[in-house]
Write a protein that holds these residues in place. Structure first.
Motif, mmCIF file in Angstrom:
data_model
loop_
_atom_site.group_PDB
_atom_site.id
_atom_site.type_symbol
_atom_site.label_atom_id
_atom_site.label_comp_id
_atom_site.label_asym_id
_atom_site.label_seq_id
_atom_site.Cartn_x
_atom_site.Cartn_y
_atom_site.Cartn_z
ATOM 1 N N TRP A 186 0.864 -1.202 -0.049
ATOM 2 C CA TRP A 186 -0.025 -0.037 -0.246
ATOM 3 C C TRP A 186 0.856 1.129 0.055
ATOM 4 O O TRP A 186 0.323 2.364 -0.527
ATOM 5 C CB TRP A 186 -1.097 -0.043 1.200
ATOM 6 N N VAL A 187 2.154 1.169 0.717
ATOM 7 C CA VAL A 187 3.057 2.448 0.519
ATOM 8 C C VAL A 187 3.225 2.596 -0.996
ATOM 9 O O VAL A 187 3.333 3.849 -1.548
ATOM 10 C CB VAL A 187 4.145 2.139 1.341
ATOM 11 N N LEU A 188 3.578 1.501 -1.764
ATOM 12 C CA LEU A 188 3.887 1.590 -3.089
ATOM 13 C C LEU A 188 2.753 2.062 -3.952
ATOM 14 O O LEU A 188 2.962 3.235 -4.759
ATOM 15 C CB LEU A 188 4.478 -0.039 -3.600
ATOM 16 N N GLU A 189 1.629 1.548 -3.644
ATOM 17 C CA GLU A 189 0.380 1.865 -4.418
ATOM 18 C C GLU A 189 0.061 3.349 -4.304
ATOM 19 O O GLU A 189 -0.125 4.180 -5.143
ATOM 20 C CB GLU A 189 -0.901 1.276 -3.900
ATOM 21 N N ALA A 190 0.017 3.737 -2.988
ATOM 22 C CA ALA A 190 -0.160 5.257 -2.580
ATOM 23 C C ALA A 190 0.821 6.191 -3.252
ATOM 24 O O ALA A 190 0.589 7.270 -3.750
ATOM 25 C CB ALA A 190 -0.151 5.504 -1.045
ATOM 26 N N GLN A 191 2.147 5.597 -3.456
ATOM 27 C CA GLN A 191 3.326 6.587 -3.988
ATOM 28 C C GLN A 191 2.851 6.645 -5.758
ATOM 29 O O GLN A 191 2.849 7.754 -5.978
ATOM 30 C CB GLN A 191 4.651 5.815 -3.735
ATOM 31 N N TYR A 192 2.760 5.536 -6.189
ATOM 32 C CA TYR A 192 2.350 5.605 -7.532
ATOM 33 C C TYR A 192 1.178 6.508 -7.829
ATOM 34 O O TYR A 192 1.028 7.445 -8.861
ATOM 35 C CB TYR A 192 2.271 4.221 -8.500
ATOM 36 N N LEU A 193 0.171 6.421 -7.045
ATOM 37 C CA LEU A 193 -1.285 7.034 -7.381
ATOM 38 C C LEU A 193 -0.811 8.639 -7.045
ATOM 39 O O LEU A 193 -1.396 9.481 -7.779
ATOM 40 C CB LEU A 193 -2.457 6.504 -6.737
ATOM 41 N N ALA A 194 0.019 8.871 -5.939
ATOM 42 C CA ALA A 194 0.239 10.210 -5.728
ATOM 43 C C ALA A 194 1.154 10.988 -6.924
ATOM 44 O O ALA A 194 0.929 11.981 -7.224
ATOM 45 C CB ALA A 194 1.183 10.108 -4.570
ATOM 46 N N LEU A 195 2.130 10.107 -7.426
ATOM 47 C CA LEU A 195 2.841 10.535 -8.639
ATOM 48 C C LEU A 195 1.922 10.864 -9.666
ATOM 49 O O LEU A 195 1.848 12.234 -10.347
ATOM 50 C CB LEU A 195 3.645 9.461 -9.052
ATOM 51 N N ALA A 196 0.895 10.069 -10.014
ATOM 52 C CA ALA A 196 -0.166 10.543 -10.992
ATOM 53 C C ALA A 196 -0.843 11.813 -10.750
ATOM 54 O O ALA A 196 -1.001 12.537 -11.538
ATOM 55 C CB ALA A 196 -0.797 9.217 -11.313
ATOM 56 N N VAL A 197 -1.286 11.741 -9.408
ATOM 57 C CA VAL A 197 -2.215 12.773 -9.225
ATOM 58 C C VAL A 197 -1.423 14.013 -9.411
ATOM 59 O O VAL A 197 -1.778 14.950 -9.998
ATOM 60 C CB VAL A 197 -2.755 12.636 -7.593
ATOM 61 N N SER A 198 -0.185 14.191 -8.923
ATOM 62 C CA SER A 198 0.680 15.264 -8.926
ATOM 63 C C SER A 198 1.122 15.530 -10.515
ATOM 64 O O SER A 198 1.258 16.897 -10.609
ATOM 65 C CB SER A 198 1.831 15.372 -8.093
ATOM 66 N N THR A 199 1.100 14.610 -11.360
ATOM 67 C CA THR A 199 1.298 15.113 -12.431
ATOM 68 C C THR A 199 0.166 15.758 -13.250
ATOM 69 O O THR A 199 0.337 16.871 -13.882
ATOM 70 C CB THR A 199 1.490 13.714 -13.278
ATOM 71 N N TRP A 200 -0.725 15.221 -12.829
ATOM 72 C CA TRP A 200 -2.326 15.887 -13.386
ATOM 73 C C TRP A 200 -2.598 17.184 -12.660
ATOM 74 O O TRP A 200 -3.166 18.147 -13.332
ATOM 75 C CB TRP A 200 -3.487 14.960 -13.053
ATOM 76 N N VAL A 201 -2.375 17.316 -11.429
ATOM 77 C CA VAL A 201 -2.445 18.594 -10.863
ATOM 78 C C VAL A 201 -1.665 19.716 -11.724
ATOM 79 O O VAL A 201 -1.940 20.661 -11.940
ATOM 80 C CB VAL A 201 -1.764 18.725 -9.408
#
Lengths: 298, 298
Positions: free
Chosen positions: B207-222
Motif C-alpha cells: 500500500w505504501v507503493l500503491e499510494a506512491q504511484y497514485l500520488a505521482l500520477a495525481v501530482s502530474t495531473w495537478v
C-alpha cells in the motif's frame, strides 16, 4: 482606430507590443529589473505608441500568478523565487498607469492563444503549447478554450522516470529537484553539461537525454489530454534537430497504443515548432487584450 | 414519460440501467461474454424496462474506442486486447437493436459526468475522475466539458518514476510495461504480490507503493490540468486507508509549489472518493443519453 498593448513578462526579459495582429504590431524588449522600473518602462512604450487609441492591455506573465477573479490578489505574481516580484500586483499596476482594462494570464497561455489564432495550431480545438527555455512552461487548449482550473497549469513540474545510472544529474528545480524542468530546461542543461543549449554540439549525448525527457513529457500529455497537436517552442527547441528525435521517442513510448493515424503515421504534423517565433507571447498578450475589449462591447 | 437506458460496458462486467437519475433507476449486471450475446442481453433488459418510453441510450465503454463523429468507425471499440471486441460497432449494434439514438463515450467519461452532476464533483467545472480497478482509466472535465481531443484520454498509461531497487516488478501493461496501469492497477497488484487488492492486509508494504504511484500520477495531473478536485474511484480505492496515504504523498511531491489553500490545507476535500458507488458509470451513461435527447429537442 482600436489598438492594443501586450506585455510578455519573462523572468529575464520583457517584450512589449502595440498593435492588433502579427502583420500590424510594433515590438520592443528590455531586461527585467525591479517591478516598478520594468512596468513603468513597458507602460511608457505602450502609451507612446498607442496614444489615445489604446483600448486594452494584455499581460502574459511568468508565474505562479493569481488568475482567480474572486481573489483579493487577482492579477498578482505570487510565489515566484524572484523575490522583488513576490506578491506584486502586476495587473493592478499596469491598469493604474495606463488607465486601461487589463487582461492577465500566464506567458505560456498567451503564447498558446497566439499560436492557436495565427500560428502553428490555427483552428485546432485541442492542443498543447510548451516552451522549453530557461524554465519549462506549458499551456493547454481544450475544446477551444484555455485550461485554467484552480490556478493554471504548471506543466514543467511533472515528475518523469529518471534513470540515475544513465543520468546522475540530480535536477535543479528548487521545489522538486528532478521534475521535467529540473531535468530538461535550459538551466538544467547548462548546469549538467557546463555549456548552454545554444552551444552544445548537435552530436552531444546531451540531446539524446533531452529528447528522451521531452518525449516522456509529450507522451504523458498525449495520454492525459489527447491533444490534436503539440507545439514545442522556446530557446532550447531552436535546436531543431530535436524534433525528429523527440518524435521517434514518442513513437517508441506510445508503442502503437493510440490507434489514430495522427499518432501512428503523422507525428511530424503532430509535434511541431511554433510559427510566430519569439513573438507568440507578446502577440498572445495583445490577443487577450483584444478579447477582453470585445467582451466589454457585448 | 421520458426514460433513458444506460450501459456501462466493462471488460469483465456489464451494468445496465433504465431511468433518469440516481433516485429513479433500475440497474442490473452480468458478465461480459461475446459482443453479440452481451449486447443483446443489455438491449433486452433496457427494452423490457423502458418499453415505449425509451428516448435514448447511453454507452460508457471500455476502450480504446472511436469517438470521432467524422470517422467511418465512429462508435466502435478499436484496438482492445479483448479480441472478440476488436473493431466491434458497439454504438451501431445498440442503435439497430433498440431503434433509439445512442450516446457513446468511454466508461470513465460516463462515470465522470455522473459524479459531476450528482456525486463528488457537483458543480465543479474542472476535475479529474480516476478509476483504479483491474485497469486504470481517467477522465477530465475542463471548463465544464469532458476532454475528448484526438481520441480520448488514456490516463492509465502515463509513465512515472519507477525505482526498480524499491520495486523490482517490471509492470504488466502489454503496451508499456511500467506505466501507471502496469504498476498500480488491481491486475498489477495481484501479479506483484500474488494476492488481490481486496485481500492484501492494510499494513502490507504494497500500500505504501500503491499510494506512491497514485500520488505521482495525481501530482502530474495537478501540474498538467490544475484541477479543482480529483475523484479516485474503482475497486482498489475501496481500500479507503489509501486516501490519507495518497494525500500525504501528494503534499510531499508538490512541496508547497502550488500556493493555493486547496493544495496546501484542504487536500482532504481535493482528493476524494466518488459518491455514486459502483453506479457512477451506468448513471453517467444514462446522463449522456439524456443530454443527447435534449440536444435533439433544441
Amino acid at each position: 482606430m482600436e489598438v492594443f498593448g501586450g506585455i510578455e513578462a519573462g523572468g529575464t526579459k520583457f517584450l512589449c507590443g502595440v498593435g492588433t495582429c502579427p502583420e500590424d504590431v510594433e515590438i520592443t524588449s528590455f531586461p527585467t529589473s525591479s517591478p516598478d522600473t520594468t512596468v513603468r518602462k513597458a507602460a511608457d512604450y505602450i502609451r507612446e505608441r498607442a496614444g489615445t487609441s489604446l483600448c486594452a492591455v494584455g499581460i502574459g506573465s511568468f508565474g505562479p500568478i493569481d488568475l482567480d477573479p474572486g481573489s483579493e490578489t487577482y492579477g498578482y505574481i505570487t510565489s515566484t523565487p524572484k523575490l522583488a516580484w513576490q506578491n506584486y500586483d502586476f495587473a493592478g499596476a499596469v491598469a493604474r498607469i495606463l488607465e486601461a482594462p487589463v487582461a492577465f494570464d500566464t506567458d505560456v497561455n498567451a503564447a498558446a492563444v497566439a499560436e492557436g489564432c495565427w500560428g502553428a495550431a490555427q483552428d485546432v480545438e485541442d492542443f498543447i503549447y510548451l516552451t522549453v527555455g530557461t524554465g519549462i512552461g506549458g499551456a493547454a487548449v481544450v475544446n477551444g478554450r484555455l485550461v485554467h482550473g484552480l490556478m493554471h497549469p504548471e506543466m514543467g513540474h511533472i515528475r518523469l522516470p529518471h534513470d540515475f545510472a544513465q543520468d546522475p544529474f540530480a535536477g535543479d528545480c528548487p521545489y522538486h529537484n528532478d521534475c521535467l524542468e529540473g531535468l530538461a530546461s535550459g538551466s538544467a542543461i547548462r548546469e549538467r553539461w557546463k555549456e548552454s543549449a545554444h552551444d552544445l554540439p548537435a552530436d552531444h549525448s546531451a540531446w539524446v537525454l533531452e529528447a528522451q525527457y521531452l518525449a516522456l513529457a509529450v507522451s504523458t500529455w498525449v495520454c492525459t489530454l489527447s491533444p490534436k497537436q503539440i507545439v514545442l517552442g522556446g530557446g532550447v527547441m531552436q535546436r531543431d534537430f530535436l524534433f525528429p528525435m523527440i518524435r521517434e521517442q514518442v513513437r517508441r513510448l506510445l508503442n502503437n497504443y493510440i490507434p489514430k493515424r495522427e499518432m501512428l503515421e503523422e507525428l511530424d504534423k503532430f509535434i511541431v515548432p511554433p510559427q510566430l517565433g519569439n513573438h507568440s507571447g507578446v502577440l498572445g498578450a495583445i490577443l487577450l487584450a483584444k478579447e477582453l475589449y470585445l467582451q466589454g462591447l457585448d
